[in-house]
Design an enzyme around this catalytic site. Structure first.
Site, PDB file in Angstrom:
ATOM      1  N   CYS A  12       0.773  -1.163   0.040  1.00  0.00           N
ATOM      2  CA  CYS A  12      -0.181   0.076   0.044  1.00  0.00           C
ATOM      3  C   CYS A  12       0.943   1.340   0.037  1.00  0.00           C
ATOM      4  O   CYS A  12       1.463   1.710  -0.994  1.00  0.00           O
ATOM      5  CB  CYS A  12      -1.034   0.050   1.064  1.00  0.00           C
ATOM      6  SG  CYS A  12      -2.630   0.926   0.887  1.00  0.00           S
TER       7      CYS A  12
ATOM      8  N   HIS B  19      -3.727  -5.217   0.482  1.00  0.00           N
ATOM      9  CA  HIS B  19      -3.087  -5.567   1.551  1.00  0.00           C
ATOM     10  C   HIS B  19      -3.186  -7.160   1.596  1.00  0.00           C
ATOM     11  O   HIS B  19      -3.880  -7.742   2.174  1.00  0.00           O
ATOM     12  CB  HIS B  19      -3.770  -5.089   2.846  1.00  0.00           C
ATOM     13  CG  HIS B  19      -3.764  -3.588   2.927  1.00  0.00           C
ATOM     14  ND1 HIS B  19      -2.742  -3.172   3.859  1.00  0.00           N
ATOM     15  CD2 HIS B  19      -4.343  -2.352   2.558  1.00  0.00           C
ATOM     16  CE1 HIS B  19      -2.584  -1.786   3.958  1.00  0.00           C
ATOM     17  NE2 HIS B  19      -3.619  -1.524   3.190  1.00  0.00           N
TER      18      HIS B  19
ATOM     19  N   GLU C 226      -1.713  -9.016   3.610  1.00  0.00           N
ATOM     20  CA  GLU C 226      -1.493  -9.722   4.797  1.00  0.00           C
ATOM     21  C   GLU C 226      -2.799 -10.054   5.500  1.00  0.00           C
ATOM     22  O   GLU C 226      -2.983 -10.891   6.578  1.00  0.00           O
ATOM     23  CB  GLU C 226      -0.732  -8.535   5.796  1.00  0.00           C
ATOM     24  CG  GLU C 226      -1.504  -7.567   6.148  1.00  0.00           C
ATOM     25  CD  GLU C 226      -1.357  -6.337   5.055  1.00  0.00           C
ATOM     26  OE1 GLU C 226      -1.121  -6.503   3.986  1.00  0.00           O
ATOM     27  OE2 GLU C 226      -1.385  -5.038   5.378  1.00  0.00           O
TER      28      GLU C 226
END
Ligand code: GLN
Length: 541
Positions: free
Chosen positions: A381, A507, A509
């Protein structure tokens, strides 16, 4: 009929209630049950989306774009149940909805009160998860028993057994037994007080999970059972784990927690299937390699600000039997000391997401260092936006290039506001949020990592790679390896002439699991390992 488990906490916060709730979810799923998980947060913010990571840690984003508490990250990493907007409610949300109903006249002139109107609203949020296909709803209550703002939630969960039957509900309370070094003794009194407070409200816990630094033994747990009015075998100690949070579920099984729950709730559960998970834990405890990865960010001092990123790095490490040592670097510190000092000897660099201009120049310096020294780099990001700015300044020669987030009058806004964002003034739920499709470019490292051509990933940002500069970047060696299906938004970039330099606007993650690492984290760690070992050919299991 769905059963309900309510998880409360006492004595202190940060006991790992989210982790324990997620572990309970995992054990029940591994007994063949369908589980839904939910977190109730007593603060007044409508969602954590507007809260500073310095105070509150990471904001966890779901597919549907909800900005939620980071405990939902544990739920997703430990269980497979669907999470959506119904999985996280705050006092702010509950009150907003009650006040809106009042304005619409739905209460027909009655006085609107905490009991029953707020409590009814809370109950309906909990009961809405109990659809016919769900065996167990696990509701975790944020905060600690005794907090003023938590009272309406406790009152609501006290009432639920009266509405749907005591036999369908259970209360699990998580507390702390501190060890006093001076007295060389574990102290049970805070736990007794905390349960007393719960019982005053009208809630008798069925199970106590007692967090301890070191084993406390039967003598203490029996005493807790007696004073707290709980069965002896229902007092379970959860000792701090030496290696990893992923050991928690295994510890709870050893104390028979799954069996206790299934019996009390009369659940028609299958045998526990844990073998693959035990193997994973064995692998976690016995790594064969290690790497050091620098994370350069703004919110470094808060342990939970990049929670999912640290977890995803660990997951990738599990796949490569590699221990990940994270070197946390404050971006402003890097500005002061320079990248040579702080990045010397690291095997990889990760720059995570963030907002605001503080520390930006430090991140850009770190990325330049990684690009020029062939250190594997992964940007996420804001990390991708910084990589784009760095490339514009130092490769394309646009020395004043910037993001319009940090400089409104830059002559080269290589990162600029998304068209739809230009008129947005309100905060909270107004960014480009949640799952978005992305098409990958054939033959790129990205596409090879995913092994797919179209993917879906979660977003949370307002700014974007400026398409007007795309041609200049690609002809200088920065490839767009993923874009929105209509081609308008660059979502992923990578450098062709670098061992591993890749950055994403989304994202990743939020989609990594301990037994299924995210492909980009997996390949990033592999590249770090290769750099560490100074040779190629490390195999991915
Ligand atoms: N501040 C940047 C934006 O809004 C990046 C956001 C992020 O890293 N999540 O676009």
């Amino acid at each position: 009929m769905s059963r309900h488990i309510f998880v409360t906490g006492g004595v202190v916060s940060s006991l790992g209630k989210g982790l324990t709730s997620a572990s309970i979810g995992m054990l029940l799923e591994r007994r063949g049950l369908k589980v839904r998980m939910q977190k109730l947060d007593p603060y007044l913010n409508v969602d954590p989306g507007t809260m500073s990571p310095f105070q509150h840690g990471e904001v966890y984003v779901l597919d549907d774009g909800s900005e939620t508490d980071l405990d939902l990250g544990h739920y997703e990493r430990f269980t497979s149940g669907i999470l959506n907007r119904d999985s996280n409610y705050t006092t702010g949300q509950i009150y907003s909805s009650v006040i809106e109903k009042e304005r619409r006249g739905e209460y027909l002139g009655r006085t609107v009160q905490v009991v029953p109107h707020i409590t009814d609203e809370i109950k309906s949020c909990i009961l809405s998860l109990a659809t016919p296909d769900v065996d167990v709803v696990i509701t975790e209550l944020g905060g600690t028993v005794g907090d003023i703002e938590g009272l309406p939630f406790l009152e609501a969960i006290r009432q639920i057994p009266l509405d749907i039957g005591k036999e369908n509900c259970m209360f699990i309370h998580l507390t702390l037994v501190p060890y006093l070094k001076a007295a060389r003794e574990a102290k049970t009194k805070p736990t007794q007080h905390s349960v007393q407070q719960l019982r005053e409200i009208g809630i008798q816990p069925d199970i106590l999970i007692v967090r301890t630094e070191r084993p406390i033994g039967r003598e203490h747990t029996d005493k807790i059972a007696l004073f707290c009015n709980v069965e002896k075998r229902a007092v379970i100690e959860e000792v701090d784990k030496e290696f990893s949070i992923y050991e928690v579920p295994v510890g709870l099984v050893e104390h028979g927690l799954d069996e206790l729950i299934c019996r009390k709730l009369n659940l028609n559960a299958g045998p526990l299937q844990m073998e693959d998970y035990r193997q994973l834990v064995h692998r976690i405890r016995n790594p064969r390699h290690e790497v050091t990865i620098a994370v350069v960010g703004k919110y470094i001092e808060h342990r939970d600000a990049y929670k999912s990123i640290y977890e995803s790095l660990d997951h990738a490490g599990f796949a490569h039997s590699t221990q990940i040592n994270v070197k946390r670097i404050e971006a402003e510190e890097l500005e002061r000391q320079g990248p040579e000092m702080l990045l010397k000897g690291v095997d990889g660099l990760l720059v995570p997401g963030g907002f605001g201009m503080r520390g930006i120049e430090g991140k850009i310096q770190a990325i330049q260092f990684a690009r020029e020294h062939e250190i594997p780099f992964f940007g996420i990001c804001l990390g991708m936006q910084c990589a784009v700015i760095e490339f514009a300044r130092n490769v394309l020669g646009l020395s004043e290039a910037n993001s319009s987030e940090f400089s409104s009058d830059t002559p080269h806004p290589v990162i600029c506001l998304l068209e739809g964002q230009k008129t947005v003034n309100r905060k909270g739920g107004t960014m480009r949020l949640g799952a978005q499709p992305c098409v990958l470019t054939a033959g790129t490292k990205t596409q090879k990592a995913y092994g797919a051509t179209e993917i879906s990933e979660r977003h949370r940002h307002r700014y974007e790679f400026n398409p007007e500069y795309r041609r200049q970047f690609t002809s200088a060696g920065m490839e767009i390896s993923g874009a929105s299906p209509d081609g308008s938004l660059a979502e992923i970039i990578e450098l062709t002439a670098h061992p591993w330099f890749l950055a994403v606007q989304y994202h990743p993650e939020f989609k990594s699991k301990p037994h299924k690492p995210h492909p980009l984290f997996r390949d990033f760690v592999e590249a770090c390992l290769q750099r560490r070992q100074g040779r190629s050919g490390v195999t991915t299991p």
